[in-house]
Design a protein around this motif. Structure first.
Motif, PDB file in Angstrom:
ATOM      1  N   ILE A  70       0.824  -1.220   0.000  1.00  0.00           N
ATOM      2  CA  ILE A  70       0.000   0.000   0.000  1.00  0.00           C
ATOM      3  C   ILE A  70       0.857   1.268   0.000  1.00  0.00           C
ATOM      4  O   ILE A  70       0.655   2.174  -0.814  1.00  0.00           O
ATOM      5  CB  ILE A  70      -0.903   0.005   1.261  1.00  0.00           C
ATOM      6  N   GLU A  71       1.825   1.299   0.933  1.00  0.00           N
ATOM      7  CA  GLU A  71       2.585   2.541   1.134  1.00  0.00           C
ATOM      8  C   GLU A  71       3.554   2.843  -0.001  1.00  0.00           C
ATOM      9  O   GLU A  71       4.054   3.955  -0.121  1.00  0.00           O
ATOM     10  CB  GLU A  71       3.327   2.484   2.480  1.00  0.00           C
ATOM     11  N   ILE A 100       7.121   9.927   8.233  1.00  0.00           N
ATOM     12  CA  ILE A 100       7.421   8.513   7.967  1.00  0.00           C
ATOM     13  C   ILE A 100       8.471   8.396   6.869  1.00  0.00           C
ATOM     14  O   ILE A 100       9.317   7.515   6.888  1.00  0.00           O
ATOM     15  CB  ILE A 100       6.124   7.756   7.613  1.00  0.00           C
TER      16      ILE A 100
ATOM     17  N   ALA B 503      -3.200   5.405   7.967  1.00  0.00           N
ATOM     18  CA  ALA B 503      -1.806   5.341   8.419  1.00  0.00           C
ATOM     19  C   ALA B 503      -0.996   4.433   7.504  1.00  0.00           C
ATOM     20  O   ALA B 503       0.128   4.758   7.115  1.00  0.00           O
ATOM     21  CB  ALA B 503      -1.757   4.848   9.861  1.00  0.00           C
ATOM     22  N   LYS B 504      -1.584   3.314   7.131  1.00  0.00           N
ATOM     23  CA  LYS B 504      -0.914   2.373   6.223  1.00  0.00           C
ATOM     24  C   LYS B 504      -0.624   3.058   4.895  1.00  0.00           C
ATOM     25  O   LYS B 504       0.465   2.947   4.343  1.00  0.00           O
ATOM     26  CB  LYS B 504      -1.844   1.185   5.955  1.00  0.00           C
ATOM     27  N   ASN B 505      -1.639   3.747   4.392  1.00  0.00           N
ATOM     28  CA  ASN B 505      -1.500   4.425   3.107  1.00  0.00           C
ATOM     29  C   ASN B 505      -0.399   5.483   3.145  1.00  0.00           C
ATOM     30  O   ASN B 505       0.272   5.743   2.158  1.00  0.00           O
ATOM     31  CB  ASN B 505      -2.844   5.065   2.743  1.00  0.00           C
ATOM     32  N   LEU B 506      -0.214   6.087   4.324  1.00  0.00           N
ATOM     33  CA  LEU B 506       0.825   7.112   4.450  1.00  0.00           C
ATOM     34  C   LEU B 506       2.185   6.487   4.781  1.00  0.00           C
ATOM     35  O   LEU B 506       3.155   7.199   5.016  1.00  0.00           O
ATOM     36  CB  LEU B 506       0.433   8.129   5.521  1.00  0.00           C
ATOM     37  N   GLY B 507       2.226   5.174   4.829  1.00  0.00           N
ATOM     38  CA  GLY B 507       3.519   4.494   4.949  1.00  0.00           C
ATOM     39  C   GLY B 507       3.859   3.959   6.323  1.00  0.00           C
ATOM     40  O   GLY B 507       4.972   3.468   6.532  1.00  0.00           O
ATOM     41  N   ALA B 508       2.935   4.055   7.273  1.00  0.00           N
ATOM     42  CA  ALA B 508       3.254   3.602   8.630  1.00  0.00           C
ATOM     43  C   ALA B 508       3.117   2.086   8.743  1.00  0.00           C
ATOM     44  O   ALA B 508       2.159   1.512   8.220  1.00  0.00           O
ATOM     45  CB  ALA B 508       2.312   4.272   9.627  1.00  0.00           C
TER      46      ALA B 508
END
Lengths: 345, 631
Positions: A70-71, A100, B503-508
């Motif tokens: 996803i990221e 991040i 949060a996942k989508n933003l890379g966490a």
């Protein structure tokens, strides 16, 4: 830009998406439209990576991202609930993705303030908690957070559904304006046809896991490919057999056995019929006053039709009044009965 | 889970294995094995001939007077359900539903049991109502014929526990009544229903699920009662278990096995009740379907007679709730002689019960005066009391924190795997202690770990010397797991799932999402659970009494022992005064903790920022005022 090739998604035995094929162009505002449970959000979540398809590929800028985490997809998302982190300030919400990525503080600060300016958030608002903002401001924060990391695409999942009607219209315009400004490819999910028609460059109409039609707002509205699309988009009258027969008798190339539909604004009250048009007499049962226009419910004897007339303040028909309804057979959209859904491309 | 997620979690696999191993260790090592050992001990008894006789205890139970304890406990539990519900429902209705003047003050009075409970409350009541208690002495002066021992045995236990057990009503029933949609009340009134009809037909049905849960919990509390029966003299199951656990086979027949049998009987009752409760809860609750819920408005009692009677009833209850608290506060500032005479003496004020030391001179039975150095001392100057407070504080804080940490980690796992077997198994494992009475767990620990053969604790005797503290912490922790799980799990479920996706989508990653996004959201609930656990454990008596050991003497045990020996040979002359002072201290600590958690801690970020802004503005205003003055 984005290509969905033969995407199939299953949840257990249930097939949520049947061979979905979509091609979204760069910079386009593309909308997935359909009723609840039709597969539009599932398609969006497949693009963003929250759902992995059973088969098919998701290609962005010629790169297959079907199995990319996803990221790493570089896709921004604006969620239906905005999903703003309630324990962080507006600033921290926007900066979350940048932190991040381990960017340096001054760079984060610069990027946050820059995007905040673009979405019209003040420095003071940046230091507030998200709960202190109005619905519209929260939406801006969600957009800023999705855009700040510089994604190639932004996906929006019914971002206006939580707002009241007036704010929805206001923010719809702002959203379109912002999209034009940023020039970013946008995929938008909604069940609101008016929203889809006003915002989109192109629309994909979903039904039961299939795409019924992809086209511009004008195409899906005026040239609906399937009976479902013509029924789902806008208000419509299905014409009864006697009315259709009358048109056939007048030389129209229609079939009595088809399902024949006509939009409300394509019929007119008390107008002189032009060649090829037919006139049917009826009685006004009731009328609804909308300001800009008036909607009449007219009993034609064999059926009741809804007709919209511009409100010119002069030609206003009373309940019980005898009127004639003029219909042009060329405006009729006809669908053979029992037509099967096919994946559109 | 899709392939993408599987790949993401790979670096966390090690942590997951460690977590699974930890929970398995906790469940098998500190829940299942000790309790199974207790169960099997019943069937391992030996008769007089030294032969194994599996049914000896059961025969003993059927023939002897052991059944008396079961019956007494059942009697207490049944009557307690009635009295607690009557008082609990009354106080909630009087403060939340009916328009009673001074409801805010009344509410504060009714809520005192939240900061003043357990052994402190029982001793407080004894201080007032025992044969030499303040109020009994007062009444005796007015009515010389009254029975001075009226406050003892069953009546005293029932009276004390009735008022002690209404805290849950004030917490949960109050929330339920506040959640009622006022539009439904208005609709019923509009259709012609009188206020009491509305209460009966509209309000009560929506409260039934909460009341049912409270009834079951009250029944279990009555069944497992410990401190009140012990201190007030009532033969019920738990005090008997503790007595038998400390007894030797030289004194009576197989005491340990009898204690185990009583524990198992208690466990069976608990299991049946919790099964009934959970099957009832599965049927679902009444949910408000209103999209525009109106806040409940207080109902005026139109009939003037009923209105006056309701006010009288409310204030009588208020007096019953408040008298021990007020008396304890007042007498904590009285000298030992005033306390001993149980008479308020306005010339006898002192701070010695809190701080400082004094010598005590007394006349021996040989007619000589003797001085006992430092016999009169304050809570903060008396080593034993302070030691008990410190120990209780540390053990309770450790256990309360440990229970929260374990449950938070477990909930994160359960939440992610809520539709999988592993999540369900973990949830049931943590709820397991709920099926067992606290006393069974403690008794099992005491017998099972009182040996050097338990390999998984390094063959250490955990009931030996200072190790007992570890055992107490484990017992405290394990018994608090089910409650903590229920509360914290609810807050996990209230987290918007899209936040995790965002949060996942933003890379966490998983850990970062948990620490930065989820944990801050559930933190107020976690802190609230910590506070409730801590407050309950700090004055806890039942468990430390089971573990009775010189290395594990908690505050409640210390204070109890001191008061029992008050003034004997000139020692602990002001033990009662010190007990009052320590109760006041604990009320303050509990009150502060509850305020921090429910008051300050419950504020969201927006409210905290607004408060910060207000403080800043006040500071600016003040500094502006000072700057202006010289001009």
């Amino acid at each position: 830009m984005i290509k969905l090739n033969d995407i199939v998604v299953k949840f257990g035995d249930f097939t949520a998406l049947h061979n979905i094929n979509v091609h979204v162009k760069e910079g386009e505002f593309f909308t997935f439209l359909g009723p609840s449970g039709c597969g539009k959000t599932t398609t969006l979540r497949t693009i963003t990576g929250f759902i992995e398809p059973v088969s098919g590929t998701v290609v962005v800028k010629d790169r297959d991202i079907t199995h990319v985490p996803i990221e790493d997809r570089n896709i921004g998302i604006v969620f239906q609930s905005y999903a703003l982190f309630p324990t962080m300030t507006v600033y921290d919400n926007i900066a979350f993705g940048l932190k991040i990525k381990k960017m340096k503080k001054p760079e984060i600060d610069q990027k946050v303030r820059e995007i905040a300016r673009k979405v019209d958030l003040s420095d003071e608002q940046l230091m507030k908690a998200v709960s202190q903002l109005s619905g519209g401001q929260q939406q801006r924060v969600a957009i800023a957070r999705a855009l700040v990391t510089g994604p190639a695409i932004i996906c929006m999942d019914e971002p206006l559904s939580n707002l009241d009607a007036k704010l929805r219209v206001q923010l719809r315009n702002e959203l379109k304006q912002m999209q034009k400004e940023f020039g970013i490819t946008t995929i938008y999910v909604t069940h609101d046809q008016e929203e889809a028609l006003t915002l989109s460059d192109r629309i994909a109409v979903f039904n039961k896991g299939y795409i019924e039609q992809i086209g511009t707002p004008n195409e899906v509205y005026n040239f609906s490919k399937t009976e479902f699309v013509c029924n789902f988009i806008g208000d419509i009258n299905r014409l009864s057999t006697p009315v259709v027969q009358q048109m056939i008798d007048a030389g129209a190339a229609l079939k009595e056995t088809d399902h024949n539909y006509i939009r409300l604004e394509r019929m007119h009250v008390n107008m002189e019929p032009q060649p090829g048009q037919i006139s049917v007499t009826g009685t006004v049962i009731t009328r609804e006053y909308y300001g800009l226009y008036i909607k009449y419910y007219i009993d034609l004897g064999c059926q009741t039709v809804k007709v919209i007339e511009k409100n010119d303040g002069v030609r206003i028909y009373e309940e019980g009044q005898q009127v004639s309804v003029v219909i042009d057979p060329r405006d009729v959209m006809a669908y053979p009965p029992g037509e099967k859904k096919e994946a559109a491309s | 889970m899709n392939r993408i997620e599987e790949r993401k979690l790979q670096p966390e696999t090690f942590l997951r294995i460690v977590g699974v191993a930890f929970f398995a260790y906790l469940f098998f090592g500190f829940m299942l094995f000790p309790c199974l050992n207790t169960l099997t001990s019943i069937f391992n008894t030996k008769n007089a001939a030294g032969e194994r006789d599996p049914f000896a205890v059961i025969r003993f139970f059927l023939a002897g007077n052991m059944a008396k304890y079961v019956w007494n406990s059942l009697k207490l539990a049944i009557l307690l359900v009635i009295t607690v519900n009557v008082i609990g429902i009354s106080i909630v209705l009087l403060t939340e539903y009916f328009d009673i003047k001074g409801a805010r003050i009344l509410r504060m009075g009714y809520m005192t049991t939240m900061i003043y409970s357990g052994v402190a409350l029982v001793t407080g009541y004894m201080f007032l109502y025992a044969s030499d208690g303040i109020l009994t002495t007062l009444f005796k002066n007015s009515f010389p014929n009254m029975n001075p021992t009226w406050f003892s045995g069953f009546n005293a236990v029932l009276f004390t526990m009735t008022f002690a057990c209404t805290s849950n009503h004030m917490l949960f029933l109050r929330n339920a009544i506040r959640g009622i949609d006022y539009n439904t009340v208005e609709a019923a009134r509009n259709m012609g229903a009188r206020p009491f009809k509305v209460l009966w037909k509209v309000v009560f049905p929506t409260l039934i699920p909460t009341m049912f849960s409270l009834t079951v919990m009250t029944f279990i509390t009555g069944l497992c009662a410990m401190s009140a029966p012990t201190l007030l003299g009532y033969d019920s199951i738990n005090p008997e278990i503790v007595r038998l656990a400390g007894s030797s086979s030289a004194d009576e027949a197989f005491p340990q096995a009898r204690a185990a049998l009583l524990s198992i009987i208690l466990a069976m009752f608990t299991i049946i009740l919790l099964t009934v409760l959970s099957s009832y809860e599965r049927k679902g609750h009444y949910l408000s379907v209103s999209k525009t819920k109106a806040r409940l408005q207080k109902q005026k009692i139109d009939n003037p007679v009923w209105n006056v009677l309701a006010h009288i009833y409310a204030y009588v209850l208020f007096i019953i709730y408040m008298t021990p608290v007020v008396m304890i506060i007042i007498f904590s500032f009285q000298t030992y002689s005033a306390i001993r005479l149980k008479k308020l003496d306005l010339t006898q004020w002192t701070l010695i019960n809190y701080y400082g030391q004094e010598d005590y001179e007394y006349l021996t039975n040989r007619g000589k005066y003797k001085t006992r150095v430092g016999s009169i001392s304050g809570v903060f100057s008396n080593e034993a009391t302070l030691g008990g407070i410190k120990l209780s504080f540390i053990l309770s804080a450790l256990a309360a924190a440990l229970a929260c940490v374990i449950v938070v980690v477990a909930c994160n796992y359960i939440f992610k795997r809520r539709n999988r077997k592993s999540g369900v198994i973990l949830e049931y494992a943590l709820l397991f202690p709920w099926l067992l009475p606290t006393i069974l767990i403690c008794y099992s620990y005491r017998t099972f770990f009182n040996s050097e053969t338990v390999w998984y604790v390094g063959n250490h005797n955990l009931y030996y010397a200072q190790n007992v503290r570890l055992l107490i912490v484990m017992a405290y922790t394990v018994t608090k797991l089910p409650f903590s799980l229920r509360m914290i799990k609810a807050s996990f479920y209230s987290i918007d799932e899209e936040l995790e996706d965002a949060a996942k989508n933003l890379g966490a990653g998983g850990l970062r999402t948990f620490l930065k996004v989820k944990l801050p959201i559930i933190l107020p609930s976690v802190l609230a659970v910590f506070a409730l656990n801590f407050n309950a454990l700090f004055t806890e008596y039942d468990m430390s009494a089971t573990f009775a050991s010189s290395y594990g003497t908690s505050y409640a045990m210390v204070i109890q022992a001191m008061c029992a020996d008050e003034g004997l040979y000139g020692y602990n002359v002001n033990a009662s005064g010190r007990r009052c002072a320590s109760t006041v201290f604990i009320m303050i600590v509990s009150g502060i903790i509850l305020y921090l958690v429910y008051g300050l801690g419950a504020r969201d970020l927006g409210e905290r920022l607004e408060a910060r802004d207000r403080r800043r503005k006040r500071r600016e205003k003040l500094s502006a005022m000072f700057q202006k003055k010289p001009a």
